[in-house]
Scaffold this motif. Structure first.
Motif, PDB file in Angstrom:
ATOM      1  N   THR A 307      -3.803 -15.827  22.674  1.00 25.08           N
ATOM      2  CA  THR A 307      -5.147 -15.623  23.218  1.00 25.08           C
ATOM      3  C   THR A 307      -5.117 -14.750  24.457  1.00 25.08           C
ATOM      4  O   THR A 307      -4.289 -14.943  25.340  1.00 25.08           O
ATOM      5  CB  THR A 307      -5.773 -16.974  23.608  1.00 25.08           C
ATOM      6  OG1 THR A 307      -5.759 -17.839  22.478  1.00 25.08           O
ATOM      7  CG2 THR A 307      -7.201 -16.804  24.078  1.00 25.08           C
ATOM      8  N   TYR A 308      -6.033 -13.780  24.527  1.00 28.21           N
ATOM      9  CA  TYR A 308      -6.152 -12.960  25.736  1.00 28.21           C
ATOM     10  C   TYR A 308      -7.468 -12.194  25.709  1.00 28.21           C
ATOM     11  O   TYR A 308      -8.148 -12.114  24.686  1.00 28.21           O
ATOM     12  CB  TYR A 308      -4.976 -11.977  25.870  1.00 28.21           C
ATOM     13  CG  TYR A 308      -4.890 -10.943  24.761  1.00 28.21           C
ATOM     14  CD1 TYR A 308      -5.661  -9.775  24.791  1.00 28.21           C
ATOM     15  CD2 TYR A 308      -4.024 -11.115  23.685  1.00 28.21           C
ATOM     16  CE1 TYR A 308      -5.586  -8.831  23.781  1.00 28.21           C
ATOM     17  CE2 TYR A 308      -3.935 -10.178  22.676  1.00 28.21           C
ATOM     18  CZ  TYR A 308      -4.718  -9.037  22.724  1.00 28.21           C
ATOM     19  OH  TYR A 308      -4.646  -8.104  21.712  1.00 28.21           O
ATOM     20  N   SER A 321      -4.792 -13.922  30.382  1.00 27.73           N
ATOM     21  CA  SER A 321      -4.324 -14.842  29.350  1.00 27.73           C
ATOM     22  C   SER A 321      -3.873 -16.140  30.014  1.00 27.73           C
ATOM     23  O   SER A 321      -2.830 -16.161  30.672  1.00 27.73           O
ATOM     24  CB  SER A 321      -3.166 -14.240  28.551  1.00 27.73           C
ATOM     25  OG  SER A 321      -2.744 -15.133  27.532  1.00 27.73           O
TER      26      SER A 321
END
Length: 437
Positions: A307-308, A321
């Motif tokens: 995820t970012y 992130s």
């Protein structure tokens, strides 16, 4: 040989005891202002919040102050809130049993949330039930005079979301939405850099959420399948768009300082062919003012790069992130002055400057900001900060970072994305659509 204690000795001793007691109070972070809180909805996320709630008293107070971004006056009077889990509520007994195991001691349990609202000794409720049930629970909780934490989305249709937001703005109690990235110290620190124009003219935004998991939970009784696995069905969930993407859409809206104008979305079930009604993979394009677009994808089929979010402009890129924030500068970007002192972070072939909340104060405490592991500073966890801010709003009247209007906006964007995916058409988003009648 011991001598008789004089009055002066007595006064010195009692003064010392007072100082030590005060220091002990600061160390353990206890407050006499106990907040009795009930968890309504003890599924996976409700139990996550419960776990963090119980860990708060054991946190390092001085470190915690840094990540709360307190003023000097707030620091001087700060005490870690004294939460007490006063009740648990869920209509699914296995969830209640797991929550009780987390608490580790007897706590009243209910299968009807209205029993909690009747208890005058309960000050606040955390509503972590499926979103299609939020409206009545939240409205009843506010009517009963409870402080309310509501998980997003507020609802699965805009009318219900607006009804919740309107009631919350009119209530005399605290209403906070679980948009936890708004409470992430790295994000709240980085948005300040964004506001200075450090990127020059913003050009594009990209975000993703990748995790290989089915989201399907085992069910003993098939009659309860849709109740337990509510995330997988259209009647009770918007899938990845409302459960995950909503938070990252909100980050874009927050950092860019404007609502998107429109959203286009696509989705398909690629891997988990198990009867679910929501896609396991989605892609979106959100158009913001001034020609800025956000591309987005989320999937339950793959975990690569997790995820970012990143924001790119003419002079650089801010990459976010979890607890990591990094500024990557373009070659023609103006000098900022502090780069020579900043710690570096490499991402692929690019090297940037870490954006670390309270870096100077961390150094003063003998900590190395860039090397303090995430596991060693639970204080930096966004859920912990959000819960403590909720308590500060209740006890001290502090403003919440994510209230009714922020919750409504985030919900509206996600619901428009669901509609775009379902209909195959681009959906427009107007500020007038979010006005509370």
């Amino acid at each position: 040989m011991p001598r008789e204690m004089t009055r002066r000795d007595f006064l010195k001793a009692t003064t010392l005891v007072g100082v030590l007691a005060s220091a002990g109070s600061r160390s353990f972070g206890q407050s006499s202002d106990q907040i009795n809180v009930a968890i309504i909805g003890t599924g996976e996320h409700g139990r996550t919040l419960l776990g963090y709630l119980l860990k708060i008293p054991s946190l390092d107070v001085e470190m915690l102050k840094l990540f709360l971004d307190l003023t000097e006056r707030e620091e001087a009077s700060f005490r870690v809130p004294n939460f007490k889990v006063a009740a648990l509520c869920d209509i699914y007994e296995p969830h209640l049993k797991r929550a009780l195991d987390i608490v580790g001691q007897p706590v009243p349990t209910y299968d009807d949330y209205r029993r909690i609202l009747d208890d005058k000794d309960i000050h606040a409720v955390i509503v972590a039930t499926p979103p299609h049930t939020h409206k009545q629970i939240v409205l009843d909780s506010l009517q009963a005079g409870k402080h309310v934490w509501c998980e997003p989305p507020l609802a699965l249709n805009l009318e219900d979301a607006k009804a919740i937001a309107k009631a919350a703005t009119q209530a005399n109690t605290v209403f906070q939405v679980g948009l936890q990235k708004r409470y992430n110290p790295t994000y709240s620190h980085s948005v300040k850099f964004m506001r200075t124009g450090i990127l020059g003219k913003p050009a594009l935004v990209h975000a993703q959420w990748h995790r290989k998991t089915s989201w399907r939970l085992p069910v003993r009784d098939q009659a309860l399948e849709r109740q337990v696995n509510w995330k997988l069905y259209r009647e009770t969930s918007g899938g990845l768009l409302t459960e995950v993407a909503l938070h990252q859409f909100d980050v874009a809206r927050w950092f860019l300082g404007s609502l998107p104008i429109s959203v286009t979305a696509w989705g398909s079930t690629v891997l988990w062919q198990d009867g679910r009604e929501v896609p396991d993979t989605v892609q979106c394009v959100l158009e913001f003012p001034n020609g800025v677009r956000m591309t987005y994808h989320a999937t339950l089929t793959n975990s690569f790069q997790a995820t970012y979010e990143f924001f790119s402009g003419e002079f650089g890129t801010i990459y976010l992130s979890g607890a990591i924030g990094v500024l990557f500068k373009e070659a023609d970007a103006p000098s900022l002055g502090w780069e020579v002192y900043a710690q570096r972070h490499r991402l692929g072939r690019d090297e940037g400057y870490m954006l670390i909340a309270s870096a100077t104060k961390l150094l003063e405490l003998g900590k190395e900001p860039g090397e303090v592991g995430f596991a060693d500073r639970l204080e930096n966890n966004e859920f912990v900060v959000a819960l403590i801010r909720f308590a500060m709003a209740i006890s001290e009247g502090k403003k919440v970072a994510a209230g009714a209007l922020q919750g409504l906006e985030a919900t509206a964007i996600a619901l428009k994305a669901v509609e775009a995916l379902t209909t195959g058409t681009t959906q427009t988003i107007k500020a007038s659509d979010l006005q509370l009648d």
